[in-house]
Design a protein around this motif. Structure first.
Motif, mmCIF file in Angstrom:
data_model
loop_
_atom_site.group_PDB
_atom_site.id
_atom_site.type_symbol
_atom_site.label_atom_id
_atom_site.label_comp_id
_atom_site.label_asym_id
_atom_site.label_seq_id
_atom_site.Cartn_x
_atom_site.Cartn_y
_atom_site.Cartn_z
ATOM 1 N N LEU A 343 0.842 -1.181 0.000
ATOM 2 C CA LEU A 343 0.000 0.000 0.000
ATOM 3 C C LEU A 343 0.881 1.236 0.000
ATOM 4 O O LEU A 343 1.799 1.360 0.818
ATOM 5 C CB LEU A 343 -0.920 0.005 1.216
ATOM 6 N N ALA A 344 0.597 2.166 -0.903
ATOM 7 C CA ALA A 344 1.394 3.385 -1.003
ATOM 8 C C ALA A 344 1.283 4.200 0.275
ATOM 9 O O ALA A 344 0.189 4.375 0.828
ATOM 10 C CB ALA A 344 0.948 4.203 -2.198
ATOM 11 N N SER A 345 2.410 4.717 0.753
ATOM 12 C CA SER A 345 2.414 5.537 1.966
ATOM 13 C C SER A 345 1.659 6.833 1.749
ATOM 14 O O SER A 345 1.089 7.401 2.687
ATOM 15 C CB SER A 345 3.859 5.845 2.381
ATOM 16 N N SER A 346 1.608 7.310 0.513
ATOM 17 C CA SER A 346 0.999 8.606 0.215
ATOM 18 C C SER A 346 -0.523 8.577 0.252
ATOM 19 O O SER A 346 -1.155 9.416 0.902
ATOM 20 C CB SER A 346 1.474 9.102 -1.145
ATOM 21 N N SER A 352 2.037 -2.687 -6.936
ATOM 22 C CA SER A 352 2.858 -3.895 -7.050
ATOM 23 C C SER A 352 4.300 -3.548 -6.711
ATOM 24 O O SER A 352 4.773 -2.440 -6.968
ATOM 25 C CB SER A 352 2.768 -4.476 -8.465
ATOM 26 N N VAL A 353 4.997 -4.486 -6.096
ATOM 27 C CA VAL A 353 6.390 -4.265 -5.701
ATOM 28 C C VAL A 353 7.291 -4.460 -6.911
ATOM 29 O O VAL A 353 7.295 -5.526 -7.534
ATOM 30 C CB VAL A 353 6.803 -5.225 -4.569
ATOM 31 N N LYS A 354 8.046 -3.430 -7.249
ATOM 32 C CA LYS A 354 8.973 -3.507 -8.376
ATOM 33 C C LYS A 354 10.296 -4.101 -7.913
ATOM 34 O O LYS A 354 10.773 -3.812 -6.811
ATOM 35 C CB LYS A 354 9.203 -2.110 -8.963
ATOM 36 N N LEU A 355 10.890 -4.924 -8.776
ATOM 37 C CA LEU A 355 12.161 -5.560 -8.451
ATOM 38 C C LEU A 355 13.098 -5.527 -9.648
ATOM 39 O O LEU A 355 12.660 -5.562 -10.798
ATOM 40 C CB LEU A 355 11.954 -7.024 -8.027
ATOM 41 N N LYS A 356 14.380 -5.474 -9.344
ATOM 42 C CA LYS A 356 15.437 -5.708 -10.323
ATOM 43 C C LYS A 356 16.472 -6.594 -9.661
ATOM 44 O O LYS A 356 16.879 -6.338 -8.529
ATOM 45 C CB LYS A 356 16.079 -4.388 -10.775
ATOM 46 N N THR A 357 16.888 -7.647 -10.347
ATOM 47 C CA THR A 357 17.862 -8.571 -9.760
ATOM 48 C C THR A 357 18.909 -8.968 -10.794
ATOM 49 O O THR A 357 18.661 -8.913 -12.003
ATOM 50 C CB THR A 357 17.185 -9.865 -9.239
ATOM 51 N N PRO A 384 12.982 -0.713 -6.453
ATOM 52 C CA PRO A 384 12.979 0.734 -6.652
ATOM 53 C C PRO A 384 11.873 1.466 -5.893
ATOM 54 O O PRO A 384 11.998 2.666 -5.631
ATOM 55 C CB PRO A 384 12.778 0.877 -8.168
ATOM 56 N N ASN A 385 10.768 0.766 -5.548
ATOM 57 C CA ASN A 385 9.643 1.475 -4.919
ATOM 58 C C ASN A 385 9.306 0.999 -3.513
ATOM 59 O O ASN A 385 8.291 1.433 -2.942
ATOM 60 C CB ASN A 385 8.401 1.396 -5.803
ATOM 61 N N ALA A 386 10.107 0.109 -2.917
ATOM 62 C CA ALA A 386 9.803 -0.378 -1.564
ATOM 63 C C ALA A 386 9.742 0.767 -0.559
ATOM 64 O O ALA A 386 8.927 0.753 0.367
ATOM 65 C CB ALA A 386 10.850 -1.405 -1.137
ATOM 66 N N VAL A 397 11.252 -1.091 6.449
ATOM 67 C CA VAL A 397 11.330 -1.648 5.107
ATOM 68 C C VAL A 397 12.795 -1.745 4.668
ATOM 69 O O VAL A 397 13.601 -0.864 4.973
ATOM 70 C CB VAL A 397 10.542 -0.775 4.114
ATOM 71 N N TYR A 398 13.133 -2.846 3.989
ATOM 72 C CA TYR A 398 14.459 -2.953 3.364
ATOM 73 C C TYR A 398 14.268 -3.065 1.859
ATOM 74 O O TYR A 398 13.302 -3.659 1.376
ATOM 75 C CB TYR A 398 15.256 -4.135 3.922
ATOM 76 N N ASP A 399 15.172 -2.456 1.099
ATOM 77 C CA ASP A 399 14.975 -2.377 -0.349
ATOM 78 C C ASP A 399 16.132 -2.929 -1.163
ATOM 79 O O ASP A 399 16.116 -2.850 -2.391
ATOM 80 C CB ASP A 399 14.699 -0.939 -0.769
ATOM 81 N N ARG A 400 17.158 -3.489 -0.485
ATOM 82 C CA ARG A 400 18.246 -4.082 -1.260
ATOM 83 C C ARG A 400 18.887 -5.228 -0.483
ATOM 84 O O ARG A 400 19.147 -5.110 0.707
ATOM 85 C CB ARG A 400 19.322 -3.053 -1.596
#
Length: 448
Positions: A343-346, A352-357, A384-386, A397-400
C-alpha cells in the motif's frame, strides 16, 4: 567475523572429519526394469553445519533480511546443525515407440511449520521436521514435443538450469527459484550440429488465488551444442551444459477488495516481469568423457513487478494489502503473499512491488585426477519502490539485498560428497542502516 565464528567453524571441521572417517557404507541405487517400464528411487542423506555472525537465517539463505545491528539478533551469532535438507524421490519411466512418459514424486524435510519459539522447540524443529512436497508431475515426450503436468520448476527463468550453484540449499539472494503446480508445453527444434531452439508456454498456480486468473509464463531458449562444460549442483550428479541463452516472461494479476459508498469493489492490476539467463563455457571439455578442467560463467537478470514470490524469504518488510469490506463481510487475510504488492504511503492505493535482480557465478572443475570443483558467485536484489510503501507493523522496510559466496566441493567416493562455503549477506534498510552476516558452512551428502 570474530573469534566465536572461528571457534564454531573449527568445531564444524572436527565433526565433519569424524563423519567422513566413519562412513563405510556403499550407495544403493534401486532400479527395477521390466520390458519398457523402469522404476527408480534415489536421493541423499545430508548433514549441514552452519556458523553465522547474526541470528535469523536458516538452512536456506534466499533473500532473508540480515538482522539490524544494535539488536540482539544483529549482534549475536548462531550455530545450526541440521539434516532437514535430506531428500528422496520415486518414479517410473516408460518407453513405447517414440513416446516416453515419466511420473516423478520427490520430498524433503523442509516443510512449512511455525519456527522455533512459536510452540515448537529447537529439538522438535530440527530433529522431527515436517515432510515437504518438492516435485510431483507427469511428463510425456515425443518428436521434440513435451507436456508436463504437476508441480515442477517454474518456466519463468527456465529453472532449474540457471539456478546458482551454492553449497547451501539454493537459492542465494537474487536468484529466481520456485516450484509450482503447472501445465507446460514445449517444442524443441534441433539441427544436425546439435544446436537447438526451444519454445515453451506454461499456465501455473496464480500467485494470488483471488485474482481469478492463473499465472502465464512463456519463453525461448537457444542452445549451441558445439561447446560443453561441466556445471554441477552440490547435491546432484555432475552434468554437462552447452552454451545457452534463455529469455522468459511472466504475466499475472493481483486483486484488492476495497470498501466503497455503495458496497465494495475489487481493484485489479496486471503485473509482469522478464528474465534473461545464460550459460557460457569459457573452458570447454577436451573430450566427451573428461569432465575435468572446465570453466563456466552463468548469470541471470530480471526486472518487473509483482513476482517477489520467486525469491524465497523476500518480503521487504512491506505491509500486505488488506481489503476493507462492508460491515458484516469477512475474508481470509492476507489476500496477497508477502513481497508481491503493498500500500502506497501517500494515498493507501495498492501498488505492485517492483524488483530488479542480477546474479553471476563461475564454476571451475578441477582436473579429473583431482576431482571436485570451485564456485564463486555474487548477486543483488533491489526494489525501486519499496521505500514508498507502508511497512509491516513496527518493522523497517528494506529495499536491497546483496550476497557473495565461494565454495569448494569434492567427491571422496562416488556416493560421499563434501562441500565447504563462505557466504557474505548484506541488507540495506530504507533508514540507511546497513546489516551484514558472515556464514561458514560445511555439508556432507551421501547420494544413493
Amino acid at each position: 567475523m570474530g573469534r566465536n565464528l572461528s571457534l564454531n567453524f573449527g568445531l564444524i571441521l572436527i565433526l565433519a572429519g569424524l563423519l567422513i572417517g566413519s562412513s563405510t557404507s556403499q550407495a544403493n541405487v534401486i532400479i527395477h526394469e521390466k520390458e519398457s517400464v523402469k522404476f527408480y528411487a534415489g536421493g541423499y542423506a545430508a548433514l549441514d553445519l552452519f556458523a553465522d555472525t547474526t541470528q535469523g537465517i536458516e538452512e536456506i539463505v534466499g533473500s532473508t533480511p540480515v538482522a539490524r545491528p544494535g539488536t540482539i539478533a544483529g549482534d549475536t551469532g548462531r550455530t545450526i546443525v541440521s539434516s532437514r535438507t535430506s531428500r528422496f524421490a520415486l518414479g517410473m519411466i516408460t518407453n513405447r515407440g517414440s513416446l516416453t512418459t515419466k511420473g516423478h514424486i520427490e520430498a524433503d524435510f523442509m516443510g512449512y511449520q511455525p519456527g522455533v519459539g512459536n510452540g515448537v522447540s529447537e529439538a522438535g524443529y530440527y530433529q522431527n521436521p515436517t515432510l515437504r512436497l518438492r516435485h510431483a508431475y507427469f511428463l510425456a515426450e515425443e518428436n521434440g514435443w513435451s507436456i508436463l503436468a504437476g508441480q515442477y520448476w517454474s518456466l519463468f527463468g527456465w529453472q532449474m538450469d540457471y539456478i546458482s550453484r551454492t553449497v547451501s540449499l539454493p537459492p542465494m539472494t537474487g536468484n529466481l527459484f520456485a516450484r509450482t503446480p503447472q501445465l507446460t508445453i514445449m517444442k524443441k527444434l534441433v539441427n544436425g550440429d546439435d544446436d537447438s531452439v526451444t519454445f515453451a508456454v506454461s499456465v501455473s498456480r496464480p500467485s494470488e488465488r483471488d485474482s481469478e486468473v492463473p499465472n502465464l509464463d512463456g519463453g525461448i531458449k537457444i542452445g549451441l551444442g558445439g561447446r560443453k562444460a561441466s556445471y554441477a549442483y552440490s547435491n546432484t550428479p555432475v552434468r554437462t551444459f552447452e552454451t545457452s541463452l534463455a529469455i522468459t516472461g511472466t504475466l499475472r494479476q493481483v486483486a484488492h477488495p476495497t470498501k466503497t459508498a455503495s458496497g465494495y469493489d475489487t481493484a485489479r492490476k496486471k503485473v509482469s516481469a522478464i528474465a534473461v539467463d545464460f550459460i557460457l563455457p569459457l573452458i570447454a571439455m577436451g573430450t566427451e568423457n573428461d569432465l575435468g578442467n572446465t570453466l563456466v560463467l552463468a548469470g541471470e537478470y530480471t526486472a518487473g513487478s509483482g513476482y517477489g514470490d520467486h525469491f524465497p524469504r523476500w518480503t521487504g518488510n512491506i505491509l500486505n494489502p488488506n481489503g476493507s469490506l462492508p460491515e458484516g463481510e469477512t475474508i481470509q487475510q492476507p489476500f496477497i503473499d508477502s513481497g508481491l504488492a503493498g500500500l502506497a504511503s501517500s494515498d493507501g492505493s495498492i501498488q505492485s512491488v517492483k524488483l530488479k535482480t542480477w546474479n553471476l557465478n563461475m564454476q571451475y572443475h578441477l582436473p579429473s585426477m583431482i576431482g571436485g570443483w570451485v564456485t564463486l558467485g555474487a548477486a543483488e536484489l533491489a526494489s525501486p519502490n519499496a521505500k514508498d510503501l507502508k511497512a509491516s507493523g513496527t518493522a523497517v522496510v528494506y529495499d536491497r539485498q546483496r550476497g557473495a559466496y565461494l565454495n569448494i566441493v569434492h567427491n571422496f567416493t562416488a556416493e560421499l560428497r563434501v562441500g565447504a562455503e563462505y557466504a557474505l549477506m548484506q541488507t540495506r534498510y530504507v533508514d540507511d542502516v546497513q546489516a551484514q552476516n558472515h556464514r561458514v558452512q560445511l555439508t556432507t551428502w551421501y547420494i544413493f
